[in-house]
Design a protein around this motif. Structure first.
Motif, short mmCIF file in Angstrom:
data_model
loop_
_atom_site.label_atom_id
_atom_site.label_comp_id
_atom_site.label_asym_id
_atom_site.label_seq_id
_atom_site.Cartn_x
_atom_site.Cartn_y
_atom_site.Cartn_z
N ARG A 29 0.82 -1.21 0.00
CA ARG A 29 0.00 0.00 0.00
C ARG A 29 0.86 1.26 0.00
NH1 ARG A 29 -5.94 -0.69 1.52
NH2 ARG A 29 -6.10 -2.90 1.23
N LYS A 46 -3.15 7.37 2.99
CA LYS A 46 -2.83 5.98 2.69
C LYS A 46 -3.79 5.44 1.62
CE LYS A 46 -0.97 5.10 7.23
NZ LYS A 46 -0.98 4.30 8.43
N GLU A 47 -3.31 4.46 0.89
CA GLU A 47 -4.09 3.86 -0.18
C GLU A 47 -5.24 3.03 0.37
OE1 GLU A 47 -3.50 0.30 -3.42
OE2 GLU A 47 -1.73 1.31 -2.65
N LYS A 49 -8.82 0.70 -1.18
CA LYS A 49 -9.33 0.06 -2.41
C LYS A 49 -10.53 0.80 -2.95
CE LYS A 49 -6.53 -3.28 -3.03
NZ LYS A 49 -5.76 -3.45 -4.19
#
Length: 49
Positions: A29, A46-47, A49
């Motif tokens: 991530r 932060k990544e 989905k």
């Protein structure tokens, strides 16, 4: 292969930034320091989905 990802700040819940990343080069991530207009300072996004 490049994929589109959304970046989120966990404390404020903001999902402001869209970017791309290569799954082959960065399989884990992504974390980037970006500006948060809600907090009016740079924070870690932060990544998700």
């Amino acid at each position: 292969m490049r994929v589109n990802i959304t970046l989120e700040h966990k404390e404020s819940g903001e999902r402001l930034y869209l970017t791309q990343k290569s799954k082959r080069n960065t399989p884990d991530r992504l974390e980037l320091r970006k500006y948060s207009p809600k907090l009016r300072k740079h924070v870690t996004f932060k990544e998700v989905k």
